[in-house]
Design a protein around this motif. Structure first.
Motif: not given
Length: 488
Positions: A449-465
């Motif tokens: 999901w992360t590699a495909e750019g499907l994850i939105e940024e949320e504060g200080a959390s990492t993409s995988e989190e």
């Protein structure tokens, strides 16, 4: 690359979802502004095309909401299916226009969703194509207006009762619920001095509503008053309060006439005053969010001995129940699934026995239903109307498209799908690229999901989190099934 034109059978709601996202990305990229230096004489026309796209997106968003609401009650209606075909055609036409626009005017950089723009000035004849693109977008806008005229006619037909509604699981189709029923009876008849909230939770098609209705009809006489209200994904708090009051006061016509002009505050006061003096049983069927539960339950005074039952597909809604009062419904085991199938398929046979020559085919069909009572009942009812011959059943089994033929389950799933936030829809659609019954590993899936750019940024959390949070929410919403846990 065309995303929605490759399948004639794609659900129109998904086609509109992908298309609106594609146009949104195109507009966000600002092709008209970027191309201004090269197309200085054509910026006005470029702006017109993008303005037209913006208007189309707004229309498509509203149309998608209409589709989501109407599809639940219009399964198998040929006129409605014909209207959906027109929606698909327009979606395909719009996508073609957007692709043409990107090809002629775009510049190079990755804008996501596999849409790649080419940089710089195309051949000079690209300028001439702007007139054709603008003309086609204008025609599309007129076609959308025609679709709205058609749907307005449809709404009138629906209001006149010309549409057959979705048949949910009947109480007589409840199988393997004895333990759950006994538990509910115990909770309803528990400590008279304690108010409790009871939750029935599970994915669509498991029979939550049927079980709740069964126990409601059986146990309501033990309470001074009772009411059943359906909530669903969209609701009006005022309408729900009125419905509860109407059921509680159904024998007091003169009083109900006085509530007709009451505002929501007055309705709340009337309801609280009444419930304070009575032991009641109220069922809120199909609650989708904690906010909806809080919004409604604050008007329901927790009187001693009273019971509030909620049915929901969401685990975090069920968590609002009283401690130890959550009942999770599961799929039927093989033997009970088989018994239910035979009951619906062989209604005229002695003891509903399956003919020996049909047993192998029947077992294959039952296995495809995955233990979902609603799917089993739907397919069994369908087969009961056909000849009981091997040739006939094999033809039906071979021709059945399990995503489009199981209309009841499709509708239940669609309702769950379209209530998802946009970021979860994208992640769930990505999972559909894998084979049926594919087992995802948590770490691999969140990284994909992360590699495909499907994850939105949320504060200080990492993409995988963030992706892990997406996965947990899909599991809680019963859109993905957790089949195995590790030590963590």
């Amino acid at each position: 690359m065309a995303l929605i034109s490759n399948s004639e059978n794609v659900m129109p709601e998904i086609a509109l979802l992908l298309l609106t996202e594609k146009i949104r990305v195109t507009l966000a990229n600002g092709a008209a502004d970027q191309a201004g230096a090269h197309f200085s004489k054509h910026v006005t026309q470029l702006k017109y095309v993008e303005g037209s796209m913006g208007r189309v997106v707004r229309e498509l968003n509203v149309m998608n909401n209409v589709l989501c609401q109407m599809d639940i009650q219009n399964c198998n209606n040929q006129v409605y299916e014909g209207w959906l075909d027109e929606v698909r055609k327009i979606a395909h036409a719009i996508e073609d226009m957007v692709d043409e626009y990107l090809y002629r005017v775009g510049q190079e950089h990755d804008i996501g969703c596999c849409f790649y723009l080419k940089k710089g000035l195309r051949k000079h004849r690209s300028l001439l194509s702007l007139n054709q693109i603008a003309s086609n977008m204008n025609k599309i806008e007129k076609d959308i207006a025609d679709l709205w005229e058609m749907i307005n006619h449809w709404v009138a037909m629906i209001n006149n009762g010309d549409i057959s509604s979705l048949n949910y699981l009947d109480e007589e189709d409840l199988v393997g619920v004895d333990k759950n029923r006994e538990m509910l009876e115990q909770w309803l008849g528990g400590d008279e001095e304690v108010f409790s909230v009871i939750a029935l939770v599970g994915m669509g098609g498991l029979g939550k509503t049927a079980l709740a209705k069964n126990i409601y009809r059986k146990e309501r006489h033990k309470f001074q008053c009772h009411a059943w209200v359906s909530i669903s994904q969209t609701y009006s708090r005022e309408d729900v309060l009125r419905n509860i009051i109407e059921e509680l006061f159904k024998n007091r016509v003169s009083f109900l006439s006085n509530t007709a002009a009451m505002d929501i505050i007055s309705l709340e006061d009337v309801l609280r005053t009444f419930l304070e003096a009575h032991k009641y049983l109220i069922v809120l069927d199909d609650v989708w969010t904690p906010e909806a539960f809080d919004d409604l339950s604050r008007s329901l005074i927790g009187n001693k001995g009273s019971r509030l039952i909620i049915t929901t597909r969401e685990g975090y809604v069920a968590a609002l129940a009283s401690q130890g009062h959550i009942l999770t419904l599961e799929a039927l085991p093989k033997d009970e699934a088989w018994d239910l199938f035979c009951k619906k398929s062989f209604t005229r046979e002695t003891n509903h026995e399956c003919p020996e020559e049909l047993k192998a085919l029947s077992e294959e069909i039952v296995s495809k239903c995955k233990g979902l009572p609603l799917a089993i009942v739907s397919v069994g009812s369908l087969l009961s109307m056909h000849e009981k011959t091997v040739e006939k059943w094999r033809r039906i089994n071979d021709q059945l498209s399990w995503e489009t033929r199981l209309d009841h389950i499709r509708s239940v799933w669609r309702l769950s799908f379209f209530y998802l936030p946009i970021h979860l829809k994208s992640c769930l659609l990505y999972c559909s690229l894998f084979p049926e019954d594919y087992r995802f590993h948590r770490k691999k899936l969140v990284r994909l999901w992360t590699a495909e750019g499907l994850i939105e940024e949320e504060g200080a959390s990492t993409s995988e989190e963030v992706a892990e949070g997406y996965l947990k929410e899909l599991v809680n919403r019963k859109m993905m099934q957790l089949v195995e846990r590790n030590s963590w």
